[in-house]
Write a protein that holds these residues in place. Structure first.
Motif, short mmCIF file in Angstrom:
data_model
loop_
_atom_site.label_atom_id
_atom_site.label_comp_id
_atom_site.label_asym_id
_atom_site.label_seq_id
_atom_site.Cartn_x
_atom_site.Cartn_y
_atom_site.Cartn_z
N PHE A 291 0.83 -1.21 0.00
CA PHE A 291 0.00 0.00 0.00
C PHE A 291 0.87 1.26 0.00
O PHE A 291 0.65 2.18 -0.79
N ALA A 292 1.87 1.30 0.87
CA ALA A 292 2.74 2.48 0.98
C ALA A 292 3.49 2.74 -0.31
O ALA A 292 3.80 3.90 -0.63
N SER A 293 3.77 1.68 -1.08
CA SER A 293 4.53 1.87 -2.32
C SER A 293 3.78 2.69 -3.36
O SER A 293 4.38 3.19 -4.30
N HIS A 294 2.47 2.87 -3.18
CA HIS A 294 1.71 3.74 -4.07
C HIS A 294 2.06 5.20 -3.81
O HIS A 294 1.81 6.06 -4.66
N PHE A 295 2.60 5.48 -2.63
CA PHE A 295 2.87 6.86 -2.23
C PHE A 295 4.36 7.14 -2.04
O PHE A 295 4.76 8.30 -1.97
N VAL A 296 5.16 6.09 -1.90
CA VAL A 296 6.60 6.25 -1.66
C VAL A 296 7.34 5.63 -2.85
O VAL A 296 7.12 4.46 -3.17
N GLY A 297 8.19 6.40 -3.47
CA GLY A 297 8.93 5.90 -4.61
C GLY A 297 8.19 6.16 -5.91
O GLY A 297 7.08 6.70 -5.92
N ASP A 298 8.81 5.74 -6.99
CA ASP A 298 8.26 6.04 -8.30
C ASP A 298 7.45 4.90 -8.91
O ASP A 298 6.80 5.08 -9.93
N ARG A 299 7.46 3.71 -8.28
CA ARG A 299 6.74 2.57 -8.84
C ARG A 299 6.12 1.76 -7.71
O ARG A 299 6.65 1.71 -6.61
N PRO A 300 5.00 1.07 -7.99
CA PRO A 300 4.44 0.16 -6.98
C PRO A 300 5.43 -0.95 -6.65
O PRO A 300 6.27 -1.32 -7.47
N LEU A 301 5.32 -1.49 -5.46
CA LEU A 301 6.25 -2.51 -4.98
C LEU A 301 6.31 -3.73 -5.90
O LEU A 301 7.39 -4.25 -6.17
N ILE A 302 5.18 -4.17 -6.41
CA ILE A 302 5.18 -5.35 -7.28
C ILE A 302 5.97 -5.09 -8.56
O ILE A 302 6.65 -5.98 -9.07
N LEU B 237 4.57 -4.34 -18.25
CA LEU B 237 3.14 -4.05 -18.16
C LEU B 237 2.94 -2.54 -18.23
O LEU B 237 3.81 -1.78 -17.82
N PRO B 238 1.77 -2.11 -18.69
CA PRO B 238 1.45 -0.68 -18.60
C PRO B 238 1.33 -0.28 -17.12
O PRO B 238 1.04 -1.10 -16.25
N ALA B 239 1.55 1.00 -16.84
CA ALA B 239 1.53 1.50 -15.46
C ALA B 239 0.22 1.18 -14.74
O ALA B 239 0.23 0.82 -13.56
N ALA B 240 -0.90 1.28 -15.43
CA ALA B 240 -2.20 1.02 -14.79
C ALA B 240 -2.30 -0.43 -14.32
O ALA B 240 -2.86 -0.70 -13.25
N GLN B 241 -1.76 -1.34 -15.10
CA GLN B 241 -1.81 -2.76 -14.72
C GLN B 241 -0.89 -3.05 -13.54
O GLN B 241 -1.21 -3.89 -12.70
N TYR C 213 -3.43 -13.12 -15.22
CA TYR C 213 -3.52 -11.67 -15.38
C TYR C 213 -2.32 -11.14 -16.17
O TYR C 213 -2.48 -10.33 -17.09
N LEU C 214 -1.13 -11.62 -15.81
CA LEU C 214 0.07 -11.15 -16.48
C LEU C 214 0.08 -11.52 -17.96
O LEU C 214 0.43 -10.70 -18.81
N VAL C 215 -0.32 -12.73 -18.28
CA VAL C 215 -0.34 -13.18 -19.66
C VAL C 215 -1.29 -12.31 -20.48
O VAL C 215 -1.00 -11.96 -21.63
N ARG C 216 -2.41 -11.93 -19.89
CA ARG C 216 -3.41 -11.11 -20.59
C ARG C 216 -2.91 -9.69 -20.86
O ARG C 216 -3.30 -9.08 -21.85
N HIS C 217 -2.09 -9.16 -19.96
CA HIS C 217 -1.73 -7.74 -20.05
C HIS C 217 -0.27 -7.46 -20.41
O HIS C 217 0.12 -6.31 -20.54
#
Length: 193
Positions: A104-115, A125-129, A181-185
């Motif tokens: 959750f915090a990675s959405h607000f800290v740093g430039d990319r989500p943790l995953i 993957l695109p940023a939204a995915q 999900y990954l294969v689709r996107h």
């Protein structure tokens, strides 16, 4: 391979827990084997050995491994010190919720989500995915935490079985869903000129 190594202390905990509690004399000392408290001691010892070996071999541990080891030492040590299995029952929920908090915090800290930080080197993957996948991990860890807590206190007779096999089953199902999900996107690799 790393995920399998991470499960070794949990598997040893399970095996020790399932042994019928008995006292064994070794070199003049009496040692209790079987049940929750000896299983907790095995969990602590095997975690220290395995993560110690990984640290010496790799010269580092990943953040989640440090967190897992710290939680094992804290909750396991308190369980043994206070002779209360209730404390150990809180380990899995708290650890899962801490992982959810990190995602959750990675959405607000740093430039990319943790995953994306974890998998971005292998998958495009695109940023939204990436954000959607990160939210899925948050929800997964929240659900796992509440499921562990529910089973531990509502169905204590099967808590250890669920902790080992139920959590593993939930993880495998989630990973299969993530793969779909990954294969689709996934985006194709850019062509080099």
């Amino acid at each position: 391979m790393k995920q399998i190594i991470d499960f070794v202390p949990l598997l040893l905990f399970f095996i020790t827990y399932k042994i019928e509690p008995t006292t064994v004399a070794i070199a003049g000392f009496s040692l209790g084997v079987g049940g929750i408290f000896s299983a907790t001691a095995v969990l602590i010892a095997s975690s220290v050995v395995i993560y110690g070996f990984l640290f010496v071999h790799q010269r580092r541990l990943e953040k989640n491994q440090w967190l897992t080891l710290a939680a094992c030492l804290l909750f396991g040590g308190l369980t043994l010190g206070l002779h209360s299995e209730t404390i150990l029952k809180w380990k899995a929920p708290v650890l899962n919720w801490l992982f959810a908090l990190a995602f959750f915090a990675s959405h607000f800290v740093g430039d990319r989500p943790l995953i994306q930080r974890m998998m971005g080197h292998a998958v495009r993957l695109p940023a939204a995915q990436w954000s959607q996948l990160n939210v899925a991990w948050i929800l997964f860890f929240l659900v796992c935490g509440f499921a562990n807590l529910f089973v531990a206190f509502v169905y204590p007779a099967i808590w250890v079985d669920f902790k080992v096999f139920g959590s593993l089953g939930l993880t495998l199902l989630f990973m299969a869903g993530q793969a779909l999900y990954l294969v689709r996107h996934m985006q194709p690799e850019p062509e080099e000129s």
